[in-house]
Write a protein that holds these residues in place. Structure first.
Motif, short mmCIF file in Angstrom:
data_model
loop_
_atom_site.label_atom_id
_atom_site.label_comp_id
_atom_site.label_asym_id
_atom_site.label_seq_id
_atom_site.Cartn_x
_atom_site.Cartn_y
_atom_site.Cartn_z
N ALA A 20 0.83 -1.21 0.00
CA ALA A 20 0.00 0.00 0.00
C ALA A 20 0.87 1.26 0.00
O ALA A 20 0.58 2.23 -0.71
N ALA A 21 1.94 1.23 0.80
CA ALA A 21 2.80 2.42 0.93
C ALA A 21 3.53 2.72 -0.39
O ALA A 21 3.65 3.88 -0.79
N LEU A 22 4.01 1.67 -1.07
CA LEU A 22 4.71 1.90 -2.34
C LEU A 22 3.74 2.45 -3.38
O LEU A 22 4.08 3.35 -4.15
N PHE A 23 2.53 1.91 -3.41
CA PHE A 23 1.54 2.41 -4.36
C PHE A 23 1.25 3.89 -4.10
O PHE A 23 1.16 4.70 -5.02
N LYS A 24 1.16 4.23 -2.83
CA LYS A 24 0.89 5.63 -2.48
C LYS A 24 2.06 6.52 -2.90
O LYS A 24 1.85 7.62 -3.44
N CYS A 25 3.25 6.04 -2.69
CA CYS A 25 4.45 6.76 -3.15
C CYS A 25 4.34 7.07 -4.65
O CYS A 25 4.54 8.21 -5.08
N PHE A 26 3.99 6.05 -5.43
CA PHE A 26 3.92 6.23 -6.89
C PHE A 26 2.78 7.19 -7.27
O PHE A 26 2.94 8.03 -8.15
N ARG A 27 1.62 7.04 -6.61
CA ARG A 27 0.50 7.93 -6.94
C ARG A 27 0.88 9.38 -6.71
O ARG A 27 0.56 10.26 -7.50
N GLU A 28 1.58 9.63 -5.60
CA GLU A 28 1.94 11.02 -5.29
C GLU A 28 2.95 11.57 -6.30
O GLU A 28 2.89 12.74 -6.67
N LEU A 29 3.87 10.71 -6.72
CA LEU A 29 4.86 11.18 -7.71
C LEU A 29 4.21 11.43 -9.07
O LEU A 29 4.63 12.34 -9.80
N VAL A 30 3.20 10.64 -9.40
CA VAL A 30 2.48 10.88 -10.66
C VAL A 30 1.70 12.20 -10.54
O VAL A 30 1.70 13.03 -11.45
N ARG A 31 1.07 12.42 -9.38
CA ARG A 31 0.30 13.65 -9.19
C ARG A 31 1.18 14.89 -9.23
O ARG A 31 0.77 15.94 -9.71
N SER A 32 2.39 14.77 -8.72
CA SER A 32 3.28 15.95 -8.71
C SER A 32 3.93 16.17 -10.07
O SER A 32 4.59 17.18 -10.28
N GLY A 33 3.78 15.19 -10.97
CA GLY A 33 4.40 15.32 -12.28
C GLY A 33 5.82 14.76 -12.32
O GLY A 33 6.49 14.81 -13.35
N GLN A 34 6.30 14.20 -11.21
CA GLN A 34 7.66 13.65 -11.18
C GLN A 34 7.77 12.38 -12.03
O GLN A 34 8.78 12.12 -12.67
N LEU A 35 6.72 11.56 -12.02
CA LEU A 35 6.72 10.29 -12.75
C LEU A 35 5.56 10.28 -13.74
O LEU A 35 4.49 10.80 -13.44
N ASP A 36 5.79 9.67 -14.91
CA ASP A 36 4.66 9.38 -15.79
C ASP A 36 4.02 8.07 -15.33
O ASP A 36 4.72 7.19 -14.82
N ALA A 37 2.72 7.96 -15.55
CA ALA A 37 2.02 6.75 -15.08
C ALA A 37 2.66 5.49 -15.67
O ALA A 37 2.71 4.45 -15.01
N ASP A 38 3.18 5.57 -16.91
CA ASP A 38 3.76 4.36 -17.50
C ASP A 38 5.19 4.09 -17.05
O ASP A 38 5.81 3.12 -17.46
N GLU A 39 5.72 4.96 -16.18
CA GLU A 39 7.05 4.71 -15.60
C GLU A 39 6.96 4.02 -14.24
O GLU A 39 7.99 3.69 -13.64
N VAL A 40 5.75 3.84 -13.75
CA VAL A 40 5.57 3.28 -12.41
C VAL A 40 5.91 1.79 -12.41
O VAL A 40 5.40 1.04 -13.24
N PRO A 41 6.78 1.35 -11.50
CA PRO A 41 7.13 -0.08 -11.46
C PRO A 41 5.92 -0.96 -11.09
O PRO A 41 5.04 -0.53 -10.35
N ARG A 42 5.92 -2.17 -11.65
CA ARG A 42 4.84 -3.11 -11.36
C ARG A 42 5.02 -3.68 -9.96
O ARG A 42 6.05 -4.29 -9.68
N LEU A 43 4.02 -3.49 -9.13
CA LEU A 43 4.09 -4.01 -7.76
C LEU A 43 3.76 -5.49 -7.76
O LEU A 43 2.68 -5.89 -8.21
N THR A 44 4.70 -6.28 -7.27
CA THR A 44 4.56 -7.73 -7.33
C THR A 44 4.73 -8.31 -5.94
O THR A 44 5.81 -8.23 -5.35
#
Ligand code: PLP
Ligand code: ZN
Length: 420
Positions: free
Chosen positions: A254-278
């Motif tokens: 959950a925490a890693l997903f939240k990290c990625f969502r926040e970085l996408v919202r801030s514009g730091q990461l593109d949604a397609d750059e987010v690592p697959r959570l496994t």
């Protein structure tokens, strides 16, 4: 649109936000002031809460070292620190070769002060406890949360209470909780039963709950993702395709997903750059794997759970409603591994000099299995998370390793034994 997607828009701060921070229910969207009262779930629908920020950060906002480097992504600027975070992202070339992926790095969270990633959550959680003015901290634990709570509580000068499943906690962890001065209650039941009880205690106002149900714990654990992305990018010039991690209560997922969502919202990461959570679970305790395989948005409680990897011996992962969308939205998956596969992976990591406890090795065991099945491709850049240190569970380490050989007190006898 659900707030639990990568594409969710940044929501406006409610009036009772404090310094741009508030709590929001992931189910109904209700918002709450963050520190006006002790609250673990939504008042309206009992849903899980998460911290939200008016200004999700970019990498430019970070400075310093460890968890508090990321204070721009946290509710406070500093906390009760030992200090934590800044863990190694190991190269493991032989393991990379034998698993057969383009890149394999191991983020060893066992290198935190009490030997697990739980310290990252505790430094933030205990800071919030101080803000709220509570005097007794409590958790249910498979071991590592209790060790971290005991140490951070001691540092803060607060009373700590831990509930452990009797006979199912590795020796190093009980020793830590005990020496750091926690009051330890051994419950005749599994971890899930301990968590039920400690939630009851918290509801009755007897203690402040610092399990990963506490949304602020997950804020600290988010920094694992920030460290991985920053360091992997600095070394390789790109982000990893996949992060593989052991799953117990699913807080880290959950925490890693939240990290990625926040970085996408801030514009730091593109949604397609987010690592697959496994996520990886032990076969004997795999409700998340069951949910992912069946496409469920919830887990069904497993009443009987068993595995040598005691840190993930959990049948009712409380953070599943936050973690399942993370696996789905990032295009990840979940897989179960046997105790033998876990021990093999523990040996493979040890052969690279990386000493981990059994639950941690589940990540590598799961990666190997998914690679063998062709779910993970040979071109992938992968980071495996190892969550706890080898010394946490000395009995499991001794069993997985070779036996000492007794010799007489004599050099010639030693040479003879060596086969010279
Ligand atoms: C707590 C813990 C886990 C499980 O993490 P969740 O966030 O509960 O899924 C895995 N490994 C170790 C060593 C742990 O201490
Ligand atoms: Zn709600």
């Amino acid at each position: 649109m659900s707030s639990m997607t990568l594409a969710a828009e940044q929501d406006a701060a409610p009036e009772d936000a404090e310094d741009g921070v508030w709590l929001a229910c992931i189910e109904c969207g209700a918002t709450f002031a963050p520190f006006d009262a002790v609250r673990y779930r939504c008042d309206d629908c009992d849903g899980l809460l998460e911290a939200r920020y008016a200004d999700p950060p970019t990498f430019e906002d970070f400075e310093g070292e460890g968890v508090w480097r990321y204070s721009a992504a946290l509710p406070f600027d500093e906390g009760v620190s030992l200090p934590e975070g800044n863990t190694p992202l190991h190269y493991v070339p032989r393991l990379e070769e034998s698993v057969g992926v383009n890149t394999l790095r191991v983020k060893h969270e066992g290198m935190n002060p009490t030997g697990s990633f739980k310290d990252r959550g505790m430094t933030v959680g205990v800071r919030v406890a101080e803000e709220l003015g509570v005097d007794r901290l409590a958790c249910a634990s498979t071991g590592n949360t209790s060790a971290a709570l005991a140490a951070y509580g001691a540092r803060a000068g607060l009373e700590t209470l831990v509930l452990l499943p009797a006979g199912k906690v590795a020796a190093g962890k009980v020793a830590q909780a005990s020496l750091h001065g926690a009051r330890i209650l051994e419950v005749d039941g599994n971890f899930d039963a301990c968590l039920d009880i400690v939630q009851d205690l918290a509801e009755r106002g007897e203690a402040y709950l610092l399990n990963s149900l506490n949304p602020f714990r997950l804020e600290g654990q988010k920094t694992i993702g920030l460290e991985i992305l920053e360091e992997f990018y600095a070394d390789e010039g790109r982000y990893p395709d996949r992060i593989v991690l052991p799953v117990g209560n699913a807080g880290n997922t959950a925490a890693l997903f939240k990290c990625f969502r926040e970085l996408v919202r801030s514009g730091q990461l593109d949604a397609d750059e987010v690592p697959r959570l496994t996520g990886v679970q032990a076969e004997g305790a795999a409700p998340m794997v069951e949910a992912v395989e069946n496409g469920w948005d919830h887990t069904e409680r497993w009443d009987e759970v068993e595995t040598r990897a005691t840190a993930i011996r959990i049948g009712n992962p409380v953070n599943a409603p936050k973690a399942l969308p993370g696996i789905r939205e990032t295009g990840g998956t979940a897989v179960a591994v046997s105790d033998e596969e876990i021990t093999d992976a523990q040996r493979s990591l040890a052969a690279e000099g990386v000493g981990v406890e059994p639950a941690s090795a589940a990540s590598v065991a799961g990666l190997r299995k998914l690679r063998d099945r062709g779910v993970v491709g040979d071109e992938e850049d992968v980071v495996c998370l190892t969550t706890g240190h080898l010394l946490k569970d000395p009995d499991a380490a001794a069993e997985a390793g070779g036996d000492p050989e007794p010799v007489p007190n004599d050099t010639d006898a030693v040479l003879e034994r060596l086969g010279n």
